[in-house]
Write an enzyme that holds these catalytic residues in place. Structure first.
Site, PDB file in Angstrom:
ATOM      1  N   HIS A 100      66.076  27.964 -87.286  1.00  0.00           N
ATOM      2  CA  HIS A 100      64.978  28.852 -86.876  1.00  0.00           C
ATOM      3  C   HIS A 100      64.632  29.695 -88.100  1.00  0.00           C
ATOM      4  O   HIS A 100      65.521  30.035 -88.890  1.00  0.00           O
ATOM      5  CB  HIS A 100      65.400  29.855 -85.803  1.00  0.00           C
ATOM      6  CG  HIS A 100      65.932  29.285 -84.533  1.00  0.00           C
ATOM      7  ND1 HIS A 100      67.230  28.891 -84.383  1.00  0.00           N
ATOM      8  CD2 HIS A 100      65.348  29.104 -83.326  1.00  0.00           C
ATOM      9  CE1 HIS A 100      67.430  28.475 -83.146  1.00  0.00           C
ATOM     10  NE2 HIS A 100      66.307  28.585 -82.473  1.00  0.00           N
ATOM     11  N   ASP A 103      67.001  32.504 -88.690  1.00  0.00           N
ATOM     12  CA  ASP A 103      68.394  32.189 -89.047  1.00  0.00           C
ATOM     13  C   ASP A 103      68.568  32.247 -90.549  1.00  0.00           C
ATOM     14  O   ASP A 103      69.596  32.688 -91.047  1.00  0.00           O
ATOM     15  CB  ASP A 103      68.799  30.751 -88.674  1.00  0.00           C
ATOM     16  CG  ASP A 103      68.600  30.403 -87.233  1.00  0.00           C
ATOM     17  OD1 ASP A 103      68.673  31.310 -86.396  1.00  0.00           O
ATOM     18  OD2 ASP A 103      68.370  29.207 -86.951  1.00  0.00           O
TER      19      ASP A 103
HETATM   20  C1  XUL Z   1      68.940  27.393 -76.747  1.00  0.00           C
HETATM   21  C2  XUL Z   1      68.798  26.260 -77.679  1.00  0.00           C
HETATM   22  C3  XUL Z   1      68.117  26.568 -78.958  1.00  0.00           C
HETATM   23  C4  XUL Z   1      67.181  25.502 -79.421  1.00  0.00           C
HETATM   24  C5  XUL Z   1      66.385  25.884 -80.632  1.00  0.00           C
HETATM   25  O1  XUL Z   1      69.671  27.106 -75.617  1.00  0.00           O
HETATM   26  O2  XUL Z   1      69.250  25.171 -77.419  1.00  0.00           O
HETATM   27  O3  XUL Z   1      69.085  26.835 -79.915  1.00  0.00           O
HETATM   28  O4  XUL Z   1      67.866  24.328 -79.711  1.00  0.00           O
HETATM   29  O5  XUL Z   1      65.609  26.998 -80.426  1.00  0.00           O
END
Ligand code: XUL
Ligand code: CO
Length: 436
Positions: A100, A103
């Site tokens: 993300h 992150d």
């Molecule tokens: C949340 C989840 C996230 C997504 C990316 O449960 O799985 O980490 O994979 O936003």
């Protein structure tokens, strides 16, 4: 300075190895069904759990010991962490990673500052990708942690939040393209509701659809050709997430005309939370031609929340690999370890144990699934079970030449249906066990 000086490149040593820092099953060049294990599995390390997870849970604070962290939320610390991440992934031999925006780089006081921070770290990620050959499986935007997203992002009742989210995804798409990302993921974050009395569900869905179309439009404008992926999850953090399961996501994509650009990123523990098996979710997405990628993890039978543990259960990985082989593989998606070490496993070396175990579990699942398919017993039983559709009345119904009237005539003449045959569930379960 190396963050993991005691770890050398993790190698395949075979099933008899007792070395905890070696693969027993993941032999990346081994060919299965005409393709290398590396290309079948396309393993990916997630930035958020592996490099940002601190071990906190709803009942206690951080436990992780990460000697490379300087305790600040500075860009300098983020850049240093990026080097650590690539040392880890290179030693592990993972071909992909995923992140993300928030992150990899700290959120600033303004959007402009956040973008600047992101650019500074992305330059380092790009250098590290070039140095190691590790690629970006997908990028995404964190539109759920900051308090501004308390009512959702594109489904917020606050139009300014929609605008902020749009700006954030615009930047995340640019960065994903800059890094050669092969996909872009939308996980619904807080796109859902806690209470229907305060919710205009139709308006929220329309805005969600509108947002996705804007993303596709902008991707076209900048020439980002990667697949968009929606990640189903039924609850957590909201009571009801709009992307609740594969069927709901596919219905959303169809209703808003998005199936030509989107597929699904299916996650094991989200399937569990939805009351489905991972096998079900993969088969459903697969037969609709919308299986894009997987987030590999597992929940815990004794805990109701999204524990995101590393997958070690061979029955599970076998089921997953049976589905991936059946539906033509996972590329350009991958097997993304959206999984975290448990808070008691707080030492850096635990990150290696966790990923090695997950990769070996999937490599074994792949070999077992390929053996089941090669033997053909299961397929033969399924084929036989549906044989009434291969000729006679079944073939005529499927070819579209029958109607309610003609079928009534057929049944009035015949009087009663042909006898049913056993479903053979126990036999099939026994057959699967002979390969494990
Ligand atoms: C949340 C989840 C996230 C997504 C990316 O449960 O799985 O980490 O994979 O936003
Ligand atoms: Co996920």
């Amino acid at each position: 300075m190396a963050a993991f000086p005691e770890v050398e490149k993790i190698c395949y040593e075979g099933p008899d190895s007792k070395n905890p820092l070696a693969f027993q099953w993941y032999n990346e060049d081994e060919i299965i069904e005409g393709k290398s294990m590396k290309d079948h599995l396309r393993f990916s390390v997630v930035y958020w759990h592996t490099f940002r997870g601190n071990g906190s849970d709803p009942f206690g604070s951080a436990t992780m010991v990460r000697p490379w962290e300087d305790g600040t939320d500075s860009v300098e610390n983020a850049i240093n962490r990026a080097h650590v991440a690539f040392e880890f992934m290179e030693k592990l031999g993972a071909p992909f990673y995923a992140f993300h925006d928030r992150d990899v780089a700290p959120e600033g006081a303004t959007l402009a500052e956040s973008n600047q921070n992101l650019d500074a770290v992305v330059a380092v990620l790009k250098e590290e990708q070039a140095r190691t050959g590790i690629k970006l499986l997908w990028g995404t935007a964190n539109m759920f942690s900051n308090p501004r997203f308390m009512h959702g992002a594109s489904t917020s009742c606050n139009a300014d939040v929609f605008a902020f989210a749009a700006a954030q995804v615009k930047k995340a798409l640019e960065v994903t393209k800059e890094l050669g990302g092969e996909n872009y993921v939308f996980w619904g974050g807080r796109e859902g509701y806690q209470n229907l009395f305060n919710t205009d569900m139709k308006r929220e869905f329309d805005n969600l659809g509108r947002f996705m179309h804007m993303a596709v439009e902008y991707a076209d404008e900048i020439g980002f050709g990667g697949t968009f992926l929606i990640e189903p999850k039924p609850k957590e953090p909201t009571k009801h997430q709009y992307d609740s399961d594969a069927a709901a996501c596919i219905n959303f994509l169809r209703a808003y005309g998005l199936t030509d650009r989107f597929k699904l990123n299916v996650e094991t523990n989200h399937a569990t939370l939805a009351g489905h098996t991972m096998m079900h979710e993969l088969d459903y997405a697969g037969h609709q031609g919308l299986l894009g990628s997987i987030d590999a993890n597992t929940g815990d039978l004794m805990l109701g929340w999204d524990t995101d543990q590393f997958p070690t259960n061979l029955y599970l990985t076998t089921e997953i690999m049976l589905m991936l082989l059946k539906h033509g593989g996972v590329a350009p998606g991958g097997t993304n370890f959206d999984a975290k070490v448990r808070r008691e496993s707080f030492e850096p070396i635990d990150l290696f144990h966790a990923h090695i175990g997950g990769m070996d579990a999937f490599a074994r699942g792949l070999k077992i699934a390929a053996a089941i398919r090669a033997a053909g017993q299961v397929d033969a039983i399924v084929k036989d079970r549906y044989s009434s559709w291969d000729a006679g009345i079944g073939a005529r119904i499927e070819s579209g030449t029958e109607s309610f009237k003609s079928l009534e005539a057929y049944m009035l003449e015949k009087g009663e249906v042909a006898p049913n045959q056993s479903g053979r569930q126990e036999l099939l379960e026994n057959i699967i066990n002979t390969y494990l």
